[in-house]
Design a protein around this motif. Sequence first.
Motif, PDB file in Angstrom:
ATOM      1  N   ARG A 200       8.704  44.400  23.032  1.00  0.00           N
ATOM      2  CA  ARG A 200       7.357  43.982  23.445  1.00  0.00           C
ATOM      3  C   ARG A 200       6.518  45.138  23.960  1.00  0.00           C
ATOM      4  NH1 ARG A 200       7.342  40.701  27.736  1.00  0.00           N
ATOM      5  NH2 ARG A 200       5.414  39.685  27.090  1.00  0.00           N
ATOM      6  N   GLY A 201       7.057  46.363  23.910  1.00  0.00           N
ATOM      7  CA  GLY A 201       6.292  47.543  24.279  1.00  0.00           C
ATOM      8  C   GLY A 201       5.719  47.489  25.677  1.00  0.00           C
ATOM      9  N   ASP A 202       4.405  47.740  25.784  1.00  0.00           N
ATOM     10  CA  ASP A 202       3.730  47.765  27.079  1.00  0.00           C
ATOM     11  C   ASP A 202       3.827  46.429  27.812  1.00  0.00           C
ATOM     12  OD1 ASP A 202       2.879  50.273  27.761  1.00  0.00           O
ATOM     13  OD2 ASP A 202       0.963  50.119  26.721  1.00  0.00           O
ATOM     14  N   PHE A 203       3.856  45.329  27.057  1.00  0.00           N
ATOM     15  CA  PHE A 203       3.913  44.019  27.701  1.00  0.00           C
ATOM     16  C   PHE A 203       5.253  43.834  28.411  1.00  0.00           C
ATOM     17  CE2 PHE A 203       0.815  43.394  24.237  1.00  0.00           C
ATOM     18  CZ  PHE A 203      -0.270  43.025  24.992  1.00  0.00           C
ATOM     19  N   GLY A 204       6.335  44.311  27.784  1.00  0.00           N
ATOM     20  CA  GLY A 204       7.627  44.258  28.448  1.00  0.00           C
ATOM     21  C   GLY A 204       7.668  45.155  29.665  1.00  0.00           C
ATOM     22  N   ARG A 205       7.047  46.319  29.558  1.00  0.00           N
ATOM     23  CA  ARG A 205       6.995  47.224  30.707  1.00  0.00           C
ATOM     24  C   ARG A 205       6.210  46.588  31.845  1.00  0.00           C
ATOM     25  NH1 ARG A 205       4.591  53.190  29.990  1.00  0.00           N
ATOM     26  NH2 ARG A 205       2.802  51.975  29.263  1.00  0.00           N
ATOM     27  N   ASN A 206       5.124  45.921  31.520  1.00  0.00           N
ATOM     28  CA  ASN A 206       4.345  45.239  32.561  1.00  0.00           C
ATOM     29  C   ASN A 206       5.186  44.187  33.279  1.00  0.00           C
ATOM     30  OD1 ASN A 206       2.091  46.748  31.991  1.00  0.00           O
ATOM     31  ND2 ASN A 206       1.116  45.190  30.714  1.00  0.00           N
ATOM     32  N   ASP A 207       6.047  43.487  32.521  1.00  0.00           N
ATOM     33  CA  ASP A 207       6.935  42.499  33.152  1.00  0.00           C
ATOM     34  C   ASP A 207       7.843  43.173  34.179  1.00  0.00           C
ATOM     35  OD1 ASP A 207       5.911  40.421  31.690  1.00  0.00           O
ATOM     36  OD2 ASP A 207       7.530  40.389  30.209  1.00  0.00           O
ATOM     37  N   ARG A 208       8.385  44.334  33.835  1.00  0.00           N
ATOM     38  CA  ARG A 208       9.282  45.036  34.766  1.00  0.00           C
ATOM     39  C   ARG A 208       8.519  45.561  35.972  1.00  0.00           C
ATOM     40  NH1 ARG A 208      11.484  45.920  29.886  1.00  0.00           N
ATOM     41  NH2 ARG A 208      10.162  47.720  29.432  1.00  0.00           N
ATOM     42  N   GLN A 209       7.296  45.994  35.759  1.00  0.00           N
ATOM     43  CA  GLN A 209       6.467  46.428  36.887  1.00  0.00           C
ATOM     44  C   GLN A 209       6.298  45.292  37.888  1.00  0.00           C
ATOM     45  OE1 GLN A 209       2.748  47.720  35.292  1.00  0.00           O
ATOM     46  NE2 GLN A 209       3.647  49.296  33.993  1.00  0.00           N
ATOM     47  N   ARG A 210       5.902  44.142  37.384  1.00  0.00           N
ATOM     48  CA  ARG A 210       5.658  43.011  38.276  1.00  0.00           C
ATOM     49  C   ARG A 210       6.958  42.516  38.916  1.00  0.00           C
ATOM     50  NH1 ARG A 210       2.299  41.651  33.845  1.00  0.00           N
ATOM     51  NH2 ARG A 210       3.834  40.088  33.158  1.00  0.00           N
ATOM     52  N   GLN A 211       8.067  42.631  38.176  1.00  0.00           N
ATOM     53  CA  GLN A 211       9.361  42.243  38.715  1.00  0.00           C
ATOM     54  C   GLN A 211       9.702  43.080  39.944  1.00  0.00           C
ATOM     55  OE1 GLN A 211      12.625  42.963  36.027  1.00  0.00           O
ATOM     56  NE2 GLN A 211      13.948  41.461  36.993  1.00  0.00           N
ATOM     57  N   ILE A 212       9.434  44.369  39.879  1.00  0.00           N
ATOM     58  CA  ILE A 212       9.736  45.230  41.022  1.00  0.00           C
ATOM     59  C   ILE A 212       8.746  44.989  42.150  1.00  0.00           C
ATOM     60  CG2 ILE A 212       9.847  47.619  41.816  1.00  0.00           C
ATOM     61  CD1 ILE A 212      11.247  48.365  39.311  1.00  0.00           C
ATOM     62  N   VAL A 213       7.499  44.704  41.819  1.00  0.00           N
ATOM     63  CA  VAL A 213       6.519  44.348  42.848  1.00  0.00           C
ATOM     64  C   VAL A 213       7.039  43.179  43.670  1.00  0.00           C
ATOM     65  CG1 VAL A 213       4.241  43.383  43.285  1.00  0.00           C
ATOM     66  CG2 VAL A 213       4.503  45.191  41.601  1.00  0.00           C
ATOM     67  N   ASP A 214       7.486  42.143  42.982  1.00  0.00           N
ATOM     68  CA  ASP A 214       7.976  40.961  43.684  1.00  0.00           C
ATOM     69  C   ASP A 214       9.221  41.290  44.506  1.00  0.00           C
ATOM     70  OD1 ASP A 214       7.890  38.124  44.257  1.00  0.00           O
ATOM     71  OD2 ASP A 214       9.660  37.942  42.995  1.00  0.00           O
ATOM     72  N   ALA A 215      10.113  42.135  43.965  1.00  0.00           N
ATOM     73  CA  ALA A 215      11.319  42.521  44.703  1.00  0.00           C
ATOM     74  C   ALA A 215      10.960  43.247  45.988  1.00  0.00           C
ATOM     75  CB  ALA A 215      12.203  43.406  43.826  1.00  0.00           C
ATOM     76  N   VAL A 216       9.938  44.102  45.931  1.00  0.00           N
ATOM     77  CA  VAL A 216       9.520  44.839  47.124  1.00  0.00           C
ATOM     78  C   VAL A 216       8.871  43.909  48.138  1.00  0.00           C
ATOM     79  CG1 VAL A 216       7.982  46.653  47.981  1.00  0.00           C
ATOM     80  CG2 VAL A 216       9.311  47.016  45.902  1.00  0.00           C
ATOM     81  N   ILE A 217       8.076  42.954  47.643  1.00  0.00           N
ATOM     82  CA  ILE A 217       7.472  41.966  48.547  1.00  0.00           C
ATOM     83  C   ILE A 217       8.552  41.244  49.344  1.00  0.00           C
ATOM     84  CG2 ILE A 217       6.257  39.758  48.649  1.00  0.00           C
ATOM     85  CD1 ILE A 217       4.550  40.683  46.312  1.00  0.00           C
ATOM     86  N   GLN A 218       9.561  40.778  48.627  1.00  0.00           N
ATOM     87  CA  GLN A 218      10.612  40.015  49.299  1.00  0.00           C
ATOM     88  C   GLN A 218      11.448  40.894  50.226  1.00  0.00           C
ATOM     89  OE1 GLN A 218      10.109  36.919  49.008  1.00  0.00           O
ATOM     90  NE2 GLN A 218       8.663  37.219  47.316  1.00  0.00           N
ATOM     91  N   GLU A 219      11.775  42.105  49.803  1.00  0.00           N
ATOM     92  CA  GLU A 219      12.567  43.006  50.640  1.00  0.00           C
ATOM     93  C   GLU A 219      11.769  43.433  51.873  1.00  0.00           C
ATOM     94  OE1 GLU A 219      15.471  45.138  52.304  1.00  0.00           O
ATOM     95  OE2 GLU A 219      15.704  43.892  50.510  1.00  0.00           O
ATOM     96  N   GLY A 220      10.487  43.730  51.688  1.00  0.00           N
ATOM     97  CA  GLY A 220       9.664  44.173  52.805  1.00  0.00           C
ATOM     98  C   GLY A 220       9.463  43.110  53.857  1.00  0.00           C
ATOM     99  N   ALA A 221       9.613  41.854  53.462  1.00  0.00           N
ATOM    100  CA  ALA A 221       9.390  40.752  54.400  1.00  0.00           C
ATOM    101  C   ALA A 221      10.636  40.382  55.186  1.00  0.00           C
ATOM    102  CB  ALA A 221       8.889  39.525  53.646  1.00  0.00           C
ATOM    103  N   GLN A 222      11.768  40.982  54.858  1.00  0.00           N
ATOM    104  CA  GLN A 222      13.005  40.639  55.550  1.00  0.00           C
ATOM    105  C   GLN A 222      13.033  41.221  56.953  1.00  0.00           C
ATOM    106  OE1 GLN A 222      15.263  38.502  54.179  1.00  0.00           O
ATOM    107  NE2 GLN A 222      13.714  38.395  52.561  1.00  0.00           N
ATOM    108  N   PHE A 223      13.624  40.475  57.879  1.00  0.00           N
ATOM    109  CA  PHE A 223      13.723  40.936  59.256  1.00  0.00           C
ATOM    110  C   PHE A 223      14.478  42.257  59.346  1.00  0.00           C
ATOM    111  CE2 PHE A 223      15.813  41.122  63.418  1.00  0.00           C
ATOM    112  CZ  PHE A 223      14.730  40.946  64.265  1.00  0.00           C
ATOM    113  N   SER A 224      15.460  42.458  58.462  1.00  0.00           N
ATOM    114  CA  SER A 224      16.261  43.684  58.493  1.00  0.00           C
ATOM    115  C   SER A 224      15.424  44.917  58.222  1.00  0.00           C
ATOM    116  CB  SER A 224      17.393  43.602  57.472  1.00  0.00           C
ATOM    117  OG  SER A 224      16.878  43.444  56.164  1.00  0.00           O
ATOM    118  N   SER A 225      14.247  44.738  57.596  1.00  0.00           N
ATOM    119  CA  SER A 225      13.390  45.880  57.284  1.00  0.00           C
ATOM    120  C   SER A 225      12.710  46.448  58.530  1.00  0.00           C
ATOM    121  CB  SER A 225      12.320  45.474  56.259  1.00  0.00           C
ATOM    122  OG  SER A 225      12.907  45.163  55.016  1.00  0.00           O
ATOM    123  N   ILE A 226      12.749  45.719  59.654  1.00  0.00           N
ATOM    124  CA  ILE A 226      12.125  46.207  60.883  1.00  0.00           C
ATOM    125  C   ILE A 226      12.697  47.558  61.280  1.00  0.00           C
ATOM    126  CG2 ILE A 226      11.893  45.777  63.357  1.00  0.00           C
ATOM    127  CD1 ILE A 226      11.707  42.831  62.749  1.00  0.00           C
TER     128      ILE A 226
END
Length: 310
Positions: A200-226
């Motif tokens: 899927r070329g760029d479209f597949g890459r965009n999926d991975r970009q957004r996947q990591i965005v969401d992973a960072v959102i969830q990790e950054g919100a964890q209490f352990s990140s304090i």
Amino acid sequence: MKKGLKIFGIILAVMFLSVVGYGFYLYNSLTNTVDQMHESIDRPVSDKREKEVNMEEQEPLSFLITGVDSRGDNHSGRSDTIIVMTVNPKEKSVKMLSIPRDTRTEIIGRGFQDKINHAYAFGGVQMTINTVENFLNIPIDHYASINMEGFKGLVDALGGVTVDNAFAFQQDGFTFNEGELFLNGDEALAYSRMRYEDPRGDFGRNDRQRQIVDAVIQEGAQFSSITKAGQILSAVGESVRTDLDLNGIWAIQSNYKEARHNVEQMEITGSGKRIDGIYYLQIPDEEVNRVSQELRAHLELDTSNTASSQ
């Protein structure tokens, strides 16, 4: 080829929805970081809105997140990643759209059509905002830009992120097996960069970009990140620029943070075409309007208006 932060949307994850929530005991460090990040732009309220968003009343708002291939404090160059994010706190939801960098559209302020990522090189974040607003017929309320070094440093400051990889591939000397993966900053950048092995070329890459965005959102919100707050703030301050001041960030933290629990990843599609020997992605008007109407509805704006023709 530019190797920009394919995931700068990640800054939103930490800065807008996570980092500022660590508590007042970090107030001094946070104040210094925000002062370092803050770069206002001289622009009135978008002509796509009747009035400025009232964050205290939890009105929906939008962000433009740009990833720039630059080092240190330098934020010049092309924006190899363009993400539009809308947040509706009443619905407790976020919509995230990656605009492919080769998208052909009018560059507002230049008077001709070109690849959308060239707007940043021509006129920085201001011209990029104007161009994206015209392309999608939505207001852009705030922006954040992040460079490549900031991306890697931010993921490392969080202690890494976890993703679910759809198929095995290799990129930049790393091997990514199918299934759940734990990635450090260098690995996350490589993971988000791959496109040639993806059908899927760029479209597949965009999926991975957004996947990591969401992973960072969830990790950054964890209490352990304090316990990692100092490292995170340092990485953000060095590599992020935004028009939001401290009051604006606190307002978002207070009134919009719950929206992170429901992130919808959107996609806009088109077909490749060569014009004068240059490759462009041509997106049909009906596809632009489909995406525009969905974003406008999420922002609680009139959906009878359609996006401008490219």
